[in-house]
Scaffold this motif. Structure first.
Motif, PDB file in Angstrom:
ATOM      1  N   ASN A  53     -26.045  25.118   7.686  1.00 52.45           N
ATOM      2  CA  ASN A  53     -27.377  24.765   8.323  1.00 52.45           C
ATOM      3  C   ASN A  53     -28.489  25.944   7.833  1.00 52.45           C
ATOM      4  N   THR A  54     -28.374  26.699   6.606  1.00 54.76           N
ATOM      5  CA  THR A  54     -29.627  27.601   5.991  1.00 54.76           C
ATOM      6  C   THR A  54     -29.831  27.474   4.490  1.00 54.76           C
ATOM      7  N   GLU A  55     -31.820  27.968   4.831  1.00 58.55           N
ATOM      8  CA  GLU A  55     -31.254  27.609   3.729  1.00 58.55           C
ATOM      9  C   GLU A  55     -31.513  27.370   2.081  1.00 58.55           C
ATOM     10  N   ARG A  58     -27.817  24.956   2.147  1.00 57.68           N
ATOM     11  CA  ARG A  58     -28.658  23.774   1.150  1.00 57.68           C
ATOM     12  C   ARG A  58     -29.048  24.069   0.054  1.00 57.68           C
ATOM     13  N   LYS A 122     -36.162  23.773   2.542  1.00 61.71           N
ATOM     14  CA  LYS A 122     -36.189  24.553   3.493  1.00 61.71           C
ATOM     15  C   LYS A 122     -35.389  23.506   4.030  1.00 61.71           C
ATOM     16  N   ARG A 123     -34.950  24.411   5.879  1.00 59.70           N
ATOM     17  CA  ARG A 123     -33.779  24.003   6.105  1.00 59.70           C
ATOM     18  C   ARG A 123     -33.529  22.582   7.060  1.00 59.70           C
ATOM     19  N   GLU A 124     -35.296  22.725   7.678  1.00 59.08           N
ATOM     20  CA  GLU A 124     -34.791  21.111   8.086  1.00 59.08           C
ATOM     21  C   GLU A 124     -36.905  20.712   9.154  1.00 59.08           C
ATOM     22  N   SER A 161     -35.026  19.593   2.300  1.00 62.72           N
ATOM     23  CA  SER A 161     -33.637  20.346   3.555  1.00 62.72           C
ATOM     24  C   SER A 161     -32.081  19.985   2.581  1.00 62.72           C
TER      25      SER A 161
END
Length: 207
Positions: A53-55, A58, A122-124, A161
Motif C-alpha cells: 500500500n505505497t504509491e 502500486r 496515487k496510493r488511494e 491507484s
C-alpha cells in the motif's frame, strides 16, 4: 506550487476550465486481452503491491506494467516516460514531476512533442490524483502548442491507484471527467482505453 499541489477546484479556477462530469467517454472502446506476460505479472505482484500500500509499489508493480503492455501494442512511434521533470511554466505552478507521460515521438532521452497522455499514480485518493493530473494536462497543452506547428487537439489523462483507474480529457478549456471508475479486474478495458487514446492521436497527427 507544483502539479501535486493542485486539486480540481484550483485547476478549474486558475486556468478558466469548464468542468464536465459523468460522461462515459469510452463506452465504445473494445476491451483487449492482456498479454501473457502482463497477466502473469499482475497475478504475482498486484497482491503484494496492494498489501504494501505505497504509491511506489502500486506504481511499479501494477500501473507501469499495464502502461508498458499498452505501449508495446502501439509500436515505436510512442514513448513512455516515468518520473520525469516536466517544467512548463513555474510561475503558474506548472512544474514538477509527472509519474508517467506518453508521447507521440521517437525520442528516448527527453520529453518531445506531442504529449498524448499523462498518468498519475496515487496510493488511494483518486480525487486528489485527478487535480494533479488535470494540472499536468494543462501544462502538456501549453507544451504542445509551443511547437512551430502549434500542435492542438484533446489530451487524455488518468489517476491510478493501480487497482482503480479514472480517466479524463482536456479539450481546449473543457475538462471532462470520465464517469466510470475502472477496477483492475477490468484490465482489458483499461488497456483498450489507453491504446485507443494514443492511437487516435497518432491517426489524427498523420492526416
Amino acid at each position: 506550487m507544483a502539479y501535486s499541489d493542485f486539486d480540481l477546484l484550483t485547476v478549474q479556477e486558475r486556468f478558466g476550465l469548464t468542468l464536465v462530469e459523468d460522461i462515459d467517454l469510452f463506452a465504445a472502446v473494445t476491451e483487449m486481452v492482456p498479454g501473457e506476460r502482463l497477466r502473469l505479472m499482475l497475478a504475482e505482484w498486484a497482491p503484494a503491491a496492494l498489501a504494501m500500500n505505497t504509491e511506489k509499489a502500486r506504481s511499479e508493480m501494477i500501473t507501469a506494467p499495464i502502461l508498458m503492455d499498452a505501449v508495446g501494442r502501439i509500436g515505436r512511434r510512442v514513448r513512455l516516460f516515468s518520473g520525469m521533470a516536466f517544467d512548463v511554466d513555474k510561475e503558474r505552478g506548472l512544474n514538477g514531476t509527472c509519474d508517467f507521460i506518453l508521447t507521440r515521438s521517437p525520442e528516448h532521452y527527453f520529453i518531445a512533442r506531442p504529449v498524448a497522455a499523462v498518468v498519475e499514480a496515487k496510493r488511494e485518493d483518486l480525487i486528489a490524483g485527478l487535480g494533479q493530473c488535470a494540472a499536468a494536462l494543462v501544462a502538456a497543452q501549453i507544451f504542445n502548442e509551443r511547437s512551430r506547428e502549434g500542435i492542438g487537439g484533446p489530451l487524455y489523462g488518468a489517476a491510478s491507484s493501480g487497482n482503480l483507474w479514472r480517466f479524463m480529457r482536456l479539450d481546449g478549456d473543457q475538462l471532462i471527467i470520465d464517469g466510470p471508475e475502472y477496477h483492475l479486474d477490468r484490465v482489458g478495458k483499461i488497456l483498450g482505453i489507453l491504446t485507443a487514446v494514443v492511437t487516435r492521436e497518432i491517426a489524427s497527427g498523420e492526416k
